[in-house]
Every structure is written in C-alpha cells, then in structure tokens.
Motif scaffolding. Structure first.
Motif, PDB file in Angstrom:
ATOM      1  N   CYS A 133      78.231  45.537  74.740  1.00 18.40           N
ATOM      2  CA  CYS A 133      76.938  45.921  75.326  1.00 18.40           C
ATOM      3  C   CYS A 133      75.783  45.193  74.659  1.00 18.40           C
ATOM      4  O   CYS A 133      74.831  44.768  75.327  1.00 18.40           O
ATOM      5  CB  CYS A 133      76.745  47.426  75.221  1.00 18.40           C
ATOM      6  SG  CYS A 133      77.830  48.389  76.298  1.00 18.40           S
ATOM      7  N   ARG A 163      73.233  42.748  76.712  1.00 19.90           N
ATOM      8  CA  ARG A 163      71.778  42.948  76.721  1.00 19.90           C
ATOM      9  C   ARG A 163      71.042  41.697  76.250  1.00 19.90           C
ATOM     10  O   ARG A 163      70.020  41.303  76.827  1.00 19.90           O
ATOM     11  CB  ARG A 163      71.389  44.115  75.808  1.00 19.90           C
ATOM     12  CG  ARG A 163      71.731  45.482  76.314  1.00 19.90           C
ATOM     13  CD  ARG A 163      70.990  46.558  75.521  1.00 19.90           C
ATOM     14  NE  ARG A 163      71.153  46.442  74.090  1.00 19.90           N
ATOM     15  CZ  ARG A 163      72.136  47.011  73.394  1.00 19.90           C
ATOM     16  NH1 ARG A 163      73.062  47.735  74.024  1.00 19.90           N
ATOM     17  NH2 ARG A 163      72.206  46.871  72.072  1.00 19.90           N
ATOM     18  N   ALA A 171      84.090  49.551  79.286  1.00 18.53           N
ATOM     19  CA  ALA A 171      82.828  48.825  79.438  1.00 18.53           C
ATOM     20  C   ALA A 171      82.642  48.326  80.863  1.00 18.53           C
ATOM     21  O   ALA A 171      81.531  48.327  81.404  1.00 18.53           O
ATOM     22  CB  ALA A 171      82.768  47.659  78.452  1.00 18.53           C
ATOM     23  N   GLU A 177      81.975  51.780  83.004  1.00 13.03           N
ATOM     24  CA  GLU A 177      80.760  52.543  82.723  1.00 13.03           C
ATOM     25  C   GLU A 177      79.492  51.707  82.776  1.00 13.03           C
ATOM     26  O   GLU A 177      78.416  52.240  83.081  1.00 13.03           O
ATOM     27  CB  GLU A 177      80.877  53.219  81.350  1.00 13.03           C
ATOM     28  CG  GLU A 177      81.976  54.278  81.298  1.00 13.03           C
ATOM     29  CD  GLU A 177      81.913  55.116  80.034  1.00 13.03           C
ATOM     30  OE1 GLU A 177      80.927  54.978  79.267  1.00 13.03           O
ATOM     31  OE2 GLU A 177      82.851  55.908  79.815  1.00 13.03           O
ATOM     32  N   TYR A 178      79.596  50.401  82.479  1.00 12.50           N
ATOM     33  CA  TYR A 178      78.389  49.579  82.402  1.00 12.50           C
ATOM     34  C   TYR A 178      78.378  48.419  83.390  1.00 12.50           C
ATOM     35  O   TYR A 178      77.376  47.702  83.491  1.00 12.50           O
ATOM     36  CB  TYR A 178      78.214  49.044  80.976  1.00 12.50           C
ATOM     37  CG  TYR A 178      78.143  50.146  79.945  1.00 12.50           C
ATOM     38  CD1 TYR A 178      76.984  50.902  79.792  1.00 12.50           C
ATOM     39  CD2 TYR A 178      79.242  50.436  79.140  1.00 12.50           C
ATOM     40  CE1 TYR A 178      76.924  51.921  78.854  1.00 12.50           C
ATOM     41  CE2 TYR A 178      79.187  51.450  78.203  1.00 12.50           C
ATOM     42  CZ  TYR A 178      78.031  52.193  78.059  1.00 12.50           C
ATOM     43  OH  TYR A 178      77.970  53.214  77.128  1.00 12.50           O
TER      44      TYR A 178
END
Length: 338
Positions: free
Chosen positions: A192, A196, A238, A241-242
């Motif tokens: 994550c 980002r 990951a 969920e993302y």
C-alpha cells in the motif's frame, strides 16, 4: 499548474553535497522546473560553487518573508542557516559539527513543509555517523522524519532507478531476523505504501510486483512455506481490499526479467538487498532514495557523502539530478491533491 516549491539542502557540507547542489542549480532547466528554497550556510553554498567552478543566481531572504514571498523565474531563494555549533567545519570526514548542521537544516525543511511553504524536500548526501555524533537518536533519518512528522504507520526507504521503484518489507535488521519480521499485514502495508507513493509521483494505475522469499518461490513449500503462509495471502488481500494491480510472487533471481516483461512500475521485496542489488546494477549512478511513507515527499541521491572526493570537482551529479526530478514530480502531486 503552479510550480511546486522544493526545499533544497546541502546535506553534509564536509562531503560532496555543496558541489552537487552547484552542479544542479547551474543548469537553467532545473532552476525553472520548480520554485527552489535553499536552506544552507551561505559560505558552504558558495564553497560548493567555487569547487564546481559553476555559479548561479539566488536571492537571500529572511524566514519571515516566506508566507508572502514571490519566487522569480529561475532564481532560487536562500534562507541562510548558521549552525548552532560554531566550530569550523572539518572537511572530508564525519564530525559532530556537520551532524548538528544536517539535523538543523532538515528540521527547518520539515517545519516549512508543515507550514505549507514547500511541497517537498530534496537533500544532498548526508552521513549517518555524523548525524549520530550530532545527536541523532534513531538508526537512520527515515525514522527521524517519522518522529518529526508524528507519523506512526509503516515506513520504509524506497529505491528508484529510472522508472522502477522498489520497497521492502524488512530493512535494516540482521539477515537471521528476516523471517520472524515478516507478516501478512507487513507485506500489505508495504504494498500500500508503494502504491500510494507511485500515484503521488504521477503514475495513476501502478503495476506492482511482489517478490518471493525462498529459492524458486519455495517450490510449493519444499524450500520454505512463507510464500504460502504469508506472501500469497497478502497479495490476495491487497488485491481484494484495495484494488491494487499486483503480480507474483516472483523468485528473486527472475524478478527483473518479469519487471521488464510486464512493464512493472514498482517491486515489493522481503529484505534489504533482495531487489535493490539488481536495481543498483541497472544504474547506480542514477539511483534515488525516497523516504517512503512520510507525509512529506523527501528524496535524495542513493549514494553517500564521498568524503574522499571533497574539493576535487569530480563528483557526478546524475543521481542528485534524478532525486531533484522526483522531488518535483511528487511536489506536483501534493499541489494536485490540495
């Protein structure tokens, strides 16, 4: 789009930092990419110009001018900083005095970022030994930045060469402790963070590869089961969920091949040297370190102070130029987000 404002620091004045700053800012193309705020001892800045035999225009301002200051195109502003330790600098070695100077100028840059005067920070090479002599209480500057910005989530150094970014789940720990420091959540946090950062650097839909830990990716558990128990579950979670575009896990010795084949933007490795070795072989002279996770974009060259080169005018600025370019890109990302 408005230009971002970048804080530019000399790093350790006893090394090649001032020379690199001079070689960067003597080029019009870099001075015109962003508004540049130099935080430096003016004497050391000018020594860097004399060493490089290159000079550039700048305007000295006072700190109280920052809220209303209007940058002139291609003209950096200088806030002169005198080190609180008045001992003369000793060049070509790590000293307490240069360590204090490093920490004080970094502190100023962080404060200006928190006040909204700058969008990112680019510092020339510094030296951890000097910083510890000067009072650094953390093992590296990354965790110092985290404390100064009150950031308590996952952080890690990101290495960058050209358009390939790399993060790592574990970093400055003994090799024997790697497995005990791996967890599903730790891998997810690293994924994550890299995602980002890539978005902030202007890559809207990053493609990220994740490395295996064991030879051949564990061969279904024959050579180790961390891929089955930790890494694959982290990748799946990951993704779900993302919504991150993930690939792997790839064995360490074939990861670079997959990066090129799949046009991967970033790689999550399990330990310090796993992917960074290949990355540095790809282009050590262009390598950049980004302080991953810190709420302020911070970049530097991925090499040291080279004390032995001080004053010789032979330092190559390509990695520092690459770091500056990334600081500009990420600074633009901050402006866009705001």
């Amino acid at each position: 789009m408005y230009k971002p404002t970048i804080a530019l620091l000399l790093g350790d004045p006893a090394g090649i930092g001032p020379e690199l700053v001079a070689k960067l800012l003597a080029q019009d193309k870099y001075r015109e990419q962003a508004n540049i705020l130099i935080i430096a001892d003016e004497n050391e800045l000018r020594k860097g110009m004399d060493i490089a035999q290159l000079h550039f225009p700048y305007e000295q301002i006072e700190e109280e001018h920052l809220p209303s200051y209007s940058f002139k195109r291609g003209v950096p502003a200088l806030i002169a900083h005198q080190c609180s330790d008045k001992t003369p600098f000793e060049y070509g070695k790590a000293t307490k005095q240069s360590g204090i100077y490093i920490l004080e100028t970094l502190q100023k840059a962080v404060e200006y970022a928190q006040a909204g005067y700058i969008q990112s920070i680019c510092f020339a090479p510094l030296n951890k030994q000097a910083m510890h002599l000067g009072g650094l209480q953390y093992r590296d500057e990354l965790h110092w930045f985290a404390e100064k910005t009150d950031f308590q989530d996952f952080v890690c150094e990101l290495n960058v060469v050209d358009d390939i970014w790399a993060s790592r789940v574990t970093s400055h720990i003994p090799f024997k402790d790697i497995v005990s420091n791996l967890s599903i959540q730790g891998v997810i946090d690293c994924i994550c963070l890299l995602n980002r950062t890539l978005i902030q650097a202007g890559i809207s839909h990053p493609k990220i590869a994740v490395q295996a830990l064991n030879p051949h990716g564990g061969e279904g558990g024959v050579f180790g089961d961390e891929e089955i128990t930790i890494i694959k579950p982290a990748i799946e979670k990951a993704r779900q969920e993302y919504g991150i575009d993930l690939y792997g896990p790839f064995p360490g010795d074939t990861t670079m091949h997959e990066v090129r084949r799949l046009n991967i933007n970033g790689v999550v490795s399990m330990y310090h040297d796993q992917f960074s070795t290949a990355l540095k072989l790809l282009g050590f002279e262009r390598g950049v370190t980004v302080q991953g996770g810190i709420p302020i974009p911070i970049a530097t060259a991925n090499h040291g102070t080279a004390y032995d080169l001080y004053g010789k005018n032979i330092a190559v600025p390509t990695a520092f130029e690459a770091a500056f370019n990334i600081a500009v890109r990420m600074g633009k990302g901050v402006l866009t987000a705001n």
